[in-house]
Design a protein around this motif. Structure first.
Motif, PDB file in Angstrom:
ATOM      1  N   LEU A 160       1.098  -1.093  -0.069  1.00  0.00           N
ATOM      2  CA  LEU A 160      -0.117  -0.006  -0.096  1.00  0.00           C
ATOM      3  C   LEU A 160       0.776   1.357  -0.151  1.00  0.00           C
ATOM      4  CD1 LEU A 160      -2.618  -1.032   2.598  1.00  0.00           C
ATOM      5  CD2 LEU A 160      -2.914  -0.900   0.058  1.00  0.00           C
ATOM      6  N   ARG A 161       2.240   1.011   0.084  1.00  0.00           N
ATOM      7  CA  ARG A 161       3.262   2.259   0.094  1.00  0.00           C
ATOM      8  C   ARG A 161       2.874   3.054   1.025  1.00  0.00           C
ATOM      9  NH1 ARG A 161       3.184   3.711  -6.519  1.00  0.00           N
ATOM     10  NH2 ARG A 161       3.903   1.799  -7.386  1.00  0.00           N
ATOM     11  N   VAL A 162       2.739   2.403   2.493  1.00  0.00           N
ATOM     12  CA  VAL A 162       2.737   3.016   3.856  1.00  0.00           C
ATOM     13  C   VAL A 162       4.141   3.025   4.308  1.00  0.00           C
ATOM     14  CG1 VAL A 162       1.421   3.068   5.852  1.00  0.00           C
ATOM     15  CG2 VAL A 162       0.211   2.789   3.948  1.00  0.00           C
ATOM     16  N   GLU A 163       4.947   4.008   4.466  1.00  0.00           N
ATOM     17  CA  GLU A 163       6.054   3.861   5.275  1.00  0.00           C
ATOM     18  C   GLU A 163       5.845   3.977   6.610  1.00  0.00           C
ATOM     19  OE1 GLU A 163      10.007   3.363   5.257  1.00  0.00           O
ATOM     20  OE2 GLU A 163       8.841   3.708   3.520  1.00  0.00           O
ATOM     21  N   LYS A 164       4.796   4.787   7.156  1.00  0.00           N
ATOM     22  CA  LYS A 164       4.953   4.663   8.656  1.00  0.00           C
ATOM     23  C   LYS A 164       3.396   4.651   8.905  1.00  0.00           C
ATOM     24  CE  LYS A 164       7.771   6.290  12.226  1.00  0.00           C
ATOM     25  NZ  LYS A 164       9.111   7.323  12.581  1.00  0.00           N
ATOM     26  N   ALA A 165       3.111   4.056   9.918  1.00  0.00           N
ATOM     27  CA  ALA A 165       1.568   4.288  10.375  1.00  0.00           C
ATOM     28  C   ALA A 165       1.545   4.147  12.023  1.00  0.00           C
ATOM     29  CB  ALA A 165       0.869   3.009   9.892  1.00  0.00           C
ATOM     30  N   THR A 166       0.434   4.545  12.602  1.00  0.00           N
ATOM     31  CA  THR A 166      -0.043   4.208  13.940  1.00  0.00           C
ATOM     32  C   THR A 166      -0.615   2.975  13.914  1.00  0.00           C
ATOM     33  OG1 THR A 166      -0.111   6.517  14.421  1.00  0.00           O
ATOM     34  CG2 THR A 166      -1.541   5.077  15.774  1.00  0.00           C
ATOM     35  N   LEU A 167      -0.246   2.196  14.704  1.00  0.00           N
ATOM     36  CA  LEU A 167      -1.037   0.856  14.701  1.00  0.00           C
ATOM     37  C   LEU A 167      -1.561   0.475  16.044  1.00  0.00           C
ATOM     38  CD1 LEU A 167       2.191  -1.413  13.904  1.00  0.00           C
ATOM     39  CD2 LEU A 167       0.756  -0.231  12.360  1.00  0.00           C
ATOM     40  N   ALA A 168      -2.848  -0.041  15.847  1.00  0.00           N
ATOM     41  CA  ALA A 168      -3.546  -0.103  17.065  1.00  0.00           C
ATOM     42  C   ALA A 168      -4.316  -1.641  17.098  1.00  0.00           C
ATOM     43  CB  ALA A 168      -4.713   0.722  17.140  1.00  0.00           C
ATOM     44  N   GLY A 169      -4.424  -2.388  17.903  1.00  0.00           N
ATOM     45  CA  GLY A 169      -5.126  -3.608  18.006  1.00  0.00           C
ATOM     46  C   GLY A 169      -5.180  -4.151  19.461  1.00  0.00           C
ATOM     47  N   PHE A 170      -6.120  -5.391  19.296  1.00  0.00           N
ATOM     48  CA  PHE A 170      -6.214  -6.156  20.674  1.00  0.00           C
ATOM     49  C   PHE A 170      -6.043  -7.483  20.140  1.00  0.00           C
ATOM     50  CE2 PHE A 170     -10.079  -6.491  18.123  1.00  0.00           C
ATOM     51  CZ  PHE A 170     -10.798  -7.777  18.637  1.00  0.00           C
ATOM     52  N   ASP A 171      -5.878  -8.368  20.981  1.00  0.00           N
ATOM     53  CA  ASP A 171      -5.687  -9.861  20.995  1.00  0.00           C
ATOM     54  C   ASP A 171      -4.630 -10.174  19.887  1.00  0.00           C
ATOM     55  OD1 ASP A 171      -7.290 -12.403  22.012  1.00  0.00           O
ATOM     56  OD2 ASP A 171      -6.784 -12.835  19.737  1.00  0.00           O
ATOM     57  N   TRP A 172      -4.766 -10.910  18.971  1.00  0.00           N
ATOM     58  CA  TRP A 172      -3.649 -11.249  17.825  1.00  0.00           C
ATOM     59  C   TRP A 172      -3.249  -9.868  17.322  1.00  0.00           C
ATOM     60  CZ3 TRP A 172      -4.533 -16.113  14.300  1.00  0.00           C
ATOM     61  CH2 TRP A 172      -4.680 -17.042  15.303  1.00  0.00           C
ATOM     62  N   GLY A 173      -4.051  -8.975  17.090  1.00  0.00           N
ATOM     63  CA  GLY A 173      -3.701  -7.594  16.651  1.00  0.00           C
ATOM     64  C   GLY A 173      -2.889  -6.815  17.426  1.00  0.00           C
TER      65      GLY A 173
END
Length: 350
Positions: free
Chosen positions: A145-158
């Motif tokens: 997706l040509r995303v160099e950097k992102a804020t990651l957010a998740g729960f459980d496996w995520g």
């Protein structure tokens, strides 16, 4: 007399408005923070269950997968990648996503391998569920997706996947929201016995270790996963429509293989892919996470989870822990979308 009536009317309307505002704030739930003054402005009020679906989804080849994902928001906005766990899917973020998009974020919510429309490109690829592989999947998706950097957010496996990316590829992670904190583990740690009460919480892991368990999960996967929802979120009154919407993703042809391999791998009962051995070795050292992080915990989480005090030292960057009250269970972004959305906005602007 007319002026007095007008003043009384204004006082009444002002009081009514304050009462209404207080009621809406109460509905939003509460978050108790250990630190972090100067939080970002609150996103729009979110009422759980407002949004029935994402609408049309997208598909892209990334690494060994063709990944199905939802994407909402401006193409040039800061990227927020939202990651679900087991046994859930992208609909855990069906209310969070539009709120973040309205705040200017480009929000991407992928199906993990073994869920929904995410498929393997080759029938020869090993159906691995080991944790490092899920993180490699995410890096491949960001590249595609040509995303160099992102804020990651998740729960459980995520959340575990976000933790691994933040630890091993911090240059790709701007900031992170992690439900239940630091979840990086190892096979060696998984082999260590726990006190009986703690082992009881992992009953399904031992069930999955048997051939009977694999067959039972395959045959009764929807009934099984509904039971997990009920145990993990005992105060969440979800309805059949909400569950069935997510359960459709469990029909993925690789779902059972991925789930069973994940839990057997944790106990050291099966091997992982040798090419990821070096990554697992690094993770077995429980690396410190340096990116800005907010960890969240629901006050009614019925799933196994560590105490926040046990993992606070694993975050070396700007860090904050929030307890989300109001009977919030394991599926925190779907049960408390307001609190989850606010955490993403706050950590991104920290």
């Amino acid at each position: 007399m007319s002026d007095e009536i007008d003043q009384d009317r204004r006082r009444f309307l002002s009081a009514a408005a304050m009462t209404l505002a207080s009621a809406e704030l109460a509905m939003m739930g509460s978050a108790k923070a250990q630190s972090g003054p100067g939080a970002a402005p609150a996103p729009p009020v979110i009422r759980p269950g407002t949004n029935p679906s994402f609408g049309s989804l997208k598909q892209i080849d990334a690494g060994v997968l063709s990944v199905g994902y939802a994407e909402v928001g401006p193409a040039d906005g800061p990227v927020a990648l939202l990651l679900h766990g087991w046994p859930y899917d992208i609909h855990s973020y069906v209310d969070v996503t539009p709120a973040l998009a309205s705040a200017g974020y480009r929000v991407i919510v992928p199906y993990l391998r073994g869920y929904g429309s995410t498929q393997f490109l080759s029938g020869e690829t090993f159906r691995s569920g080991q944790p490092s592989v899920l993180a490699v999947d995410l890096i491949a998706l960001m590249d595609a997706l040509r995303v160099e950097k992102a804020t990651l957010a998740g729960f459980d496996w995520g959340a575990r996947t976000a933790n691994i990316v933040a630890a091993l590829w911090p240059e790709r992670c701007k900031a992170m929201v992690s439900v239940s904190g630091y979840l990086i583990g190892s096979q060696e740690a998984g082999r260590m016995p726990l006190p009986p009460q703690a082992e009881l919480q992992w009953w399904y892991q031992f069930y999955f270790a048997t051939d009977r368990g694999r067959a039972g999960y395959d045959k009764y996967r929807n009934d099984f996963n509904k039971l997990i929802w009920q145990l993990a979120s005992p105060k969440w009154a979800f309805d059949d429509v909400t569950f069935d919407r997510t359960a459709a993703s469990f029909g993925n042809p690789d779902h059972v293989a991925i789930v069973i391999h994940n839990y057997r791998w944790r106990l050291g009962l099966v091997e992982g892919e040798p090419k990821y051995g070096e990554l697992e070795k690094r993770l077995a050292e429980f690396p410190v996470i340096t990116v800005p992080t907010i960890t969240l915990e629901g006050d009614a989480n019925g799933a196994p989870h560590p105490d926040p005090a046990a993992y606070a030292g694993k975050f070396a960057g700007k860090y904050e822990q929030r307890l989300i009250t109001g009977g919030i269970g394991h599926n925190l972004p779907q049960e408390a979308p307001q609190a989850f959305t606010q955490a993403v906005v706050d950590v991104d602007r920290s």
